[in-house]
Design a protein around this motif. Sequence first.
Motif, mmCIF file in Angstrom:
data_model
loop_
_atom_site.group_PDB
_atom_site.id
_atom_site.type_symbol
_atom_site.label_atom_id
_atom_site.label_comp_id
_atom_site.label_asym_id
_atom_site.label_seq_id
_atom_site.Cartn_x
_atom_site.Cartn_y
_atom_site.Cartn_z
ATOM 1 N N GLN A 68 0.812 -1.054 0.087
ATOM 2 C CA GLN A 68 0.068 -0.040 -0.031
ATOM 3 C C GLN A 68 0.910 1.223 0.051
ATOM 4 O OE1 GLN A 68 -2.147 -0.456 3.857
ATOM 5 N NE2 GLN A 68 -3.716 -1.265 2.788
ATOM 6 N N VAL A 69 0.124 2.454 -0.375
ATOM 7 C CA VAL A 69 0.995 3.751 -0.356
ATOM 8 C C VAL A 69 0.580 4.035 1.056
ATOM 9 C CG1 VAL A 69 1.241 5.938 -1.551
ATOM 10 C CG2 VAL A 69 0.819 4.069 -2.912
ATOM 11 N N HIS A 70 1.582 4.779 1.681
ATOM 12 C CA HIS A 70 1.579 5.246 3.076
ATOM 13 C C HIS A 70 2.119 6.827 3.135
ATOM 14 C CE1 HIS A 70 0.467 1.461 5.700
ATOM 15 N NE2 HIS A 70 -0.219 1.371 4.714
ATOM 16 N N ASN A 71 1.609 7.206 4.302
ATOM 17 C CA ASN A 71 2.229 8.433 4.489
ATOM 18 C C ASN A 71 2.479 8.620 5.983
ATOM 19 O OD1 ASN A 71 3.293 11.091 4.561
ATOM 20 N ND2 ASN A 71 1.308 11.877 4.561
ATOM 21 N N SER A 72 3.619 8.939 6.688
ATOM 22 C CA SER A 72 4.074 8.842 7.885
ATOM 23 C C SER A 72 3.608 10.527 8.527
ATOM 24 C CB SER A 72 5.354 8.786 8.145
ATOM 25 O OG SER A 72 5.769 7.487 7.797
ATOM 26 N N ILE A 73 3.021 10.520 9.646
ATOM 27 C CA ILE A 73 2.620 11.736 10.148
ATOM 28 C C ILE A 73 3.086 11.677 11.598
ATOM 29 C CG2 ILE A 73 0.872 12.310 8.414
ATOM 30 C CD1 ILE A 73 -1.064 11.231 10.636
#
Length: 155
Positions: A68-73
């Motif tokens: 999956q494409v993820h973003n870290s925040i």
Amino acid sequence: AATSIFFTSGIAQAKDYKIGELMISDPWARASAGPAKTGAAYIGKISNHSQSSDRLISATSPAAKRVQVHNSIVENGIAKMRHIEALNLKPGQSVALKPGGYHIMMMGLNTPLKTGQSFPLTLTFEKAGKITLTVDVRKIGSSHKMKMDHGKMKH
């Protein structure tokens, strides 16, 4: 034994790819820490040289059961990863997939990622279509920009 088909060994070097008006450079992943079942792939830069937007809508790899494409925040001092439906690529702009930001999350790795190996990763863009990249596995800690508490990460 089947995963040995997908992993290859060799000298890592930056690679560039083109699909439509998109340029994709330097796909890489970090080696696994022990028998970890998750990993991440990164891309030095995806540049959109067209006059219209495109979107990265999915990724797949025979190296993992789910990709999956993820973003870290960071929320309240805790680093978290969030699945995103699509990564927008505006005309004339570039996006980097790097530690601490957007990345390709690989869950259920078939075998740990080892330094010096590589594996295929197929990206699907809404307009440009599909392209398969060769992802080089680099040593643990490569391009590490942010310490993250993996025990508190939510997928």
